[in-house]
Scaffold this active site. Structure first.
Site, mmCIF file in Angstrom:
data_model
loop_
_atom_site.group_PDB
_atom_site.id
_atom_site.type_symbol
_atom_site.label_atom_id
_atom_site.label_comp_id
_atom_site.label_asym_id
_atom_site.label_seq_id
_atom_site.Cartn_x
_atom_site.Cartn_y
_atom_site.Cartn_z
ATOM 1 N N GLY A 249 82.989 109.340 103.670
ATOM 2 C CA GLY A 249 81.683 109.569 104.276
ATOM 3 C C GLY A 249 80.609 110.156 103.385
ATOM 4 O O GLY A 249 79.506 110.460 103.856
ATOM 5 N N GLU A 291 89.078 109.882 101.469
ATOM 6 C CA GLU A 291 88.950 108.422 101.522
ATOM 7 C C GLU A 291 87.534 107.924 101.254
ATOM 8 O O GLU A 291 86.912 107.314 102.128
ATOM 9 C CB GLU A 291 89.361 107.933 102.910
ATOM 10 C CG GLU A 291 90.824 108.002 103.182
ATOM 11 C CD GLU A 291 91.166 107.665 104.621
ATOM 12 O OE1 GLU A 291 92.315 107.332 104.873
ATOM 13 O OE2 GLU A 291 90.273 107.754 105.500
ATOM 14 N N PRO A 292 87.015 108.165 100.061
ATOM 15 C CA PRO A 292 85.669 107.668 99.787
ATOM 16 C C PRO A 292 85.631 106.148 99.656
ATOM 17 O O PRO A 292 86.540 105.554 99.069
ATOM 18 C CB PRO A 292 85.341 108.320 98.432
ATOM 19 C CG PRO A 292 86.680 108.523 97.781
ATOM 20 C CD PRO A 292 87.627 108.847 98.910
ATOM 21 N N ARG A 294 82.025 104.072 100.181
ATOM 22 C CA ARG A 294 80.659 103.819 99.710
ATOM 23 C C ARG A 294 80.381 104.481 98.358
ATOM 24 O O ARG A 294 79.783 103.882 97.466
ATOM 25 C CB ARG A 294 79.687 104.364 100.765
ATOM 26 C CG ARG A 294 78.232 103.996 100.536
ATOM 27 C CD ARG A 294 77.326 104.774 101.509
ATOM 28 N NE ARG A 294 77.809 104.775 102.864
ATOM 29 C CZ ARG A 294 77.457 103.889 103.806
ATOM 30 N NH1 ARG A 294 76.579 102.966 103.543
ATOM 31 N NH2 ARG A 294 77.968 103.959 105.026
ATOM 32 N N ARG A 331 72.792 94.801 106.410
ATOM 33 C CA ARG A 331 72.619 96.221 106.719
ATOM 34 C C ARG A 331 71.214 96.585 107.183
ATOM 35 O O ARG A 331 71.032 97.537 107.933
ATOM 36 C CB ARG A 331 73.072 97.103 105.543
ATOM 37 C CG ARG A 331 74.572 96.936 105.252
ATOM 38 C CD ARG A 331 75.135 97.985 104.302
ATOM 39 N NE ARG A 331 75.150 99.310 104.890
ATOM 40 C CZ ARG A 331 74.282 100.251 104.631
ATOM 41 N NH1 ARG A 331 73.315 100.041 103.750
ATOM 42 N NH2 ARG A 331 74.355 101.415 105.229
ATOM 43 N N TYR A 335 71.288 98.125 110.727
ATOM 44 C CA TYR A 335 71.036 99.576 110.772
ATOM 45 C C TYR A 335 69.627 99.974 110.335
ATOM 46 O O TYR A 335 69.314 101.163 110.267
ATOM 47 C CB TYR A 335 71.998 100.332 109.832
ATOM 48 C CG TYR A 335 73.430 99.881 109.825
ATOM 49 C CD1 TYR A 335 74.221 99.975 110.971
ATOM 50 C CD2 TYR A 335 74.010 99.397 108.659
ATOM 51 C CE1 TYR A 335 75.548 99.569 110.931
ATOM 52 C CE2 TYR A 335 75.335 99.004 108.623
ATOM 53 C CZ TYR A 335 76.099 99.086 109.769
ATOM 54 O OH TYR A 335 77.409 98.691 109.729
ATOM 55 N N CYS A 362 67.948 81.132 109.990
ATOM 56 C CA CYS A 362 67.064 80.782 111.095
ATOM 57 C C CYS A 362 67.033 81.921 112.087
ATOM 58 O O CYS A 362 67.665 81.861 113.164
ATOM 59 C CB CYS A 362 67.551 79.515 111.773
ATOM 60 S SG CYS A 362 67.435 78.131 110.682
ATOM 61 N N GLU A 363 66.362 82.982 111.718
ATOM 62 C CA GLU A 363 66.368 84.200 112.516
ATOM 63 C C GLU A 363 65.252 85.105 111.989
ATOM 64 O O GLU A 363 65.269 85.460 110.808
ATOM 65 C CB GLU A 363 67.744 84.865 112.323
ATOM 66 C CG GLU A 363 67.943 86.130 113.033
ATOM 67 C CD GLU A 363 69.146 86.089 113.986
ATOM 68 O OE1 GLU A 363 69.773 85.027 114.151
ATOM 69 O OE2 GLU A 363 69.417 87.141 114.544
ATOM 70 N N TYR A 391 79.702 97.665 101.504
ATOM 71 C CA TYR A 391 79.395 97.105 102.827
ATOM 72 C C TYR A 391 78.375 95.959 102.766
ATOM 73 O O TYR A 391 77.596 95.770 103.694
ATOM 74 C CB TYR A 391 78.922 98.205 103.783
ATOM 75 C CG TYR A 391 79.936 99.319 103.943
ATOM 76 C CD1 TYR A 391 81.169 99.080 104.537
ATOM 77 C CD2 TYR A 391 79.684 100.595 103.449
ATOM 78 C CE1 TYR A 391 82.116 100.088 104.656
ATOM 79 C CE2 TYR A 391 80.639 101.618 103.567
ATOM 80 C CZ TYR A 391 81.844 101.347 104.172
ATOM 81 O OH TYR A 391 82.787 102.333 104.286
#
Ligand code: LLP
Length: 432
Positions: A249, A291-292, A294, A331, A335, A362-363, A391
């Site tokens: 995290g 547990e890194p 990113r 992302r 987000y 197409c968005e 990610y």
């Protein structure tokens, strides 16, 4: 100036990564292209491994959360750097198996593991299975008994801490699909149940409080809560839990003015809290895992695109469209994540234009970033989006049947393909 030490500008005025000219890489390998700097990734791995050595005398394990960027080459790098690997699905586990990763250093996560996934984990002799719920505990125990094995497990615990990027609050009862809550008593009930099973050996507890967190305080609080639980478990059930996995995290630099904590500082402070708390309870210091994900790969990767159209809508905005988009980096769409971008072939020029970077799907929501400053750009320029190492590839899709990009790893200024570009044939190969 840059979000990562692996980035620079050469005398041609081009962006470089790991000493390689980004515009050259785009020409040689095509776009969109993920590019990673191996040395910087290895440095990050070493910093985490060293912090376990320095703070806990090596009684612990730094584990790469592979969901951030999983491929065979990352498994090989983690193996060489003496890291563990966290997998969260049968597919991630299968990749680690195929890369010949040492299975005793694999931790298997997931809030809804299937029977097939648990069987794969048992057959592969995964080091730790992090059990999320009672159904899983029962299923794993009976499968392990069938296989005449006793498998090592940890319990996923909700410490009741809701961490956000710049602040944190402690909630009475957390709302999360992951793990056993302490405050409802379900976590303690799981300890008792697991302790009476022959197919599982309860080694530890695990928590993960969130992602891209910039403060150290919530990590310290989580460590205290988890150690309190270990102490209570010993008192209430007599079970001595010997391992504590504190999850990942840690925040990274997406923007030049982001200021994440240096990992060493985070580790030192949390280690002090762990030691002080254990002393206070009079319990031995458990084996500590982190547990890194990113922070191992995020800032050490970039994505290169070719600019297609540049649409100036007077009084509205300028759309710079690239040959990728939400398919290779969802992302911003998901987000609203912040990124810095630049023209790789004009990196020495001022960022004089405020634009919206659009993808090719197409968005309308297929945007990489809105209202961001880049150099004056035109069709054919190479656009680099920075800090896309985590990610992005791992969350990429084939929407609109767009093939996934290739990934290139750079070491000592020499690039090599670590993931091939998908072909149109790859896209139809499962169609019947
Ligand atoms: N351990 C567990 C159990 C996790 O669930 C995660 C991330 C990590 C470790 C690694 O966290 P990190 O160090 O990478 O922050 N897709 C989102 C991120 C989801 C993270 C999920 N779990 C994003 O793109 O921001």
């Amino acid at each position: 100036m840059f979000v990562s030490d692996c980035l620079s500008v050469n005398k041609e005025g081009h962006l470089t990564i790991g000493g390689c000219d980004a515009a050259e890489l785009a020409r040689e390998y095509g776009t969109p292209l993920y590019v990673y700097d191996e040395e910087q990734i290895r440095k990050n791995c070493r910093a985490y491994v060293k912090s376990i050595e320095d703070n806990y005398g090596g009684n612990g394990l730094a584990i790469f959360a592979s969901k951030a960027f999983m491929c065979m080459e990352m498994c090989r790098i983690c193996k060489e750097e003496k890291m563990g690997i966290d997998v969260a699905s049968g597919g991630e586990l299968y990749t680690a198996v195929k890369a010949d990763f040492p299975m005793d250093r694999v931790v298997f996560h997931g809030n809804n593991k299937t029977k097939d996934e648990l069987v794969l984990a048992l057959e592969s002799n995964v080091g730790r299975i992090v059990v999320d719920n009672i159904e899983e505990l029962n299923m794993l125990n009976s499968l392990a008994c069938e296989y005449k094995k006793t498998t090592k497990i940890m319990l996923r615990i909700k410490p009741g801490i809701d961490a956000h990027t710049h602040s944190f609050i402690r909630t009475g009862q957390i709302d999360s699909k992951f793990g056993f809550a302490i405050e409802t008593g379900e976590a303690m009930a799981a300890v008792k149940l697991a302790n009476n099973m022959t197919g599982v050996e309860l080694c530890g507890v695990h928590c993960h409080i969130g992602s891209n967190i910039f403060d150290i305080d919530p990590f310290e609080l989580a460590a205290k809560v988890m150690l309190g639980f270990i102490n209570d478990a010993k008192k209430e059930t007599g079970v001595q839990i010997t391992e504590l996995n504190l999850g990942g995290g840690f925040g990274i630099k997406y923007l030049s003015d982001d200021e994440p904590e240096e990992y060493g500082a985070y580790m030192n402070r949390v280690a002090k809290t762990v030691k002080d708390t254990c002393k206070g309870f009079g319990i031995p210091i458990p084996k500590i895992m982190i547990e890194p994900g990113r922070s191992v790969v995020g800032a050490e990767g970039i994505t290169l695109y070719t600019v297609g159209s540049v649409k100036d809508i007077p009084g509205v905005r300028t759309y710079v469209s690239v040959d990728g988009g939400m398919v290779d980096n969802p992302r911003y769409a998901l987000y609203g994540a912040a990124y810095e971008a630049m023209c790789a072939n004009k990196a020495d020029q001022p960022k004089s234009k405020t634009v919206t970077i659009a993808g090719k799907c197409c968005e309308s929501g297929d945007l990489i970033q809105e209202h961001t400053d880049i150099q004056e750009s035109e069709s054919g320029d190479i656009l680099a989006v920075l800090s896309t190492g985590a990610y992005n590839y791992s969350m990429a899709s084939n929407y609109n049947r767009i093939p996934r990009p290739a990934a290139v790893m750079v070491k000592d200024s020499v690039p090599r393909v670590i993931i091939k570009r998908e072909s149109y044939d790859d896209l139809i190969k499962n169609d019947v």
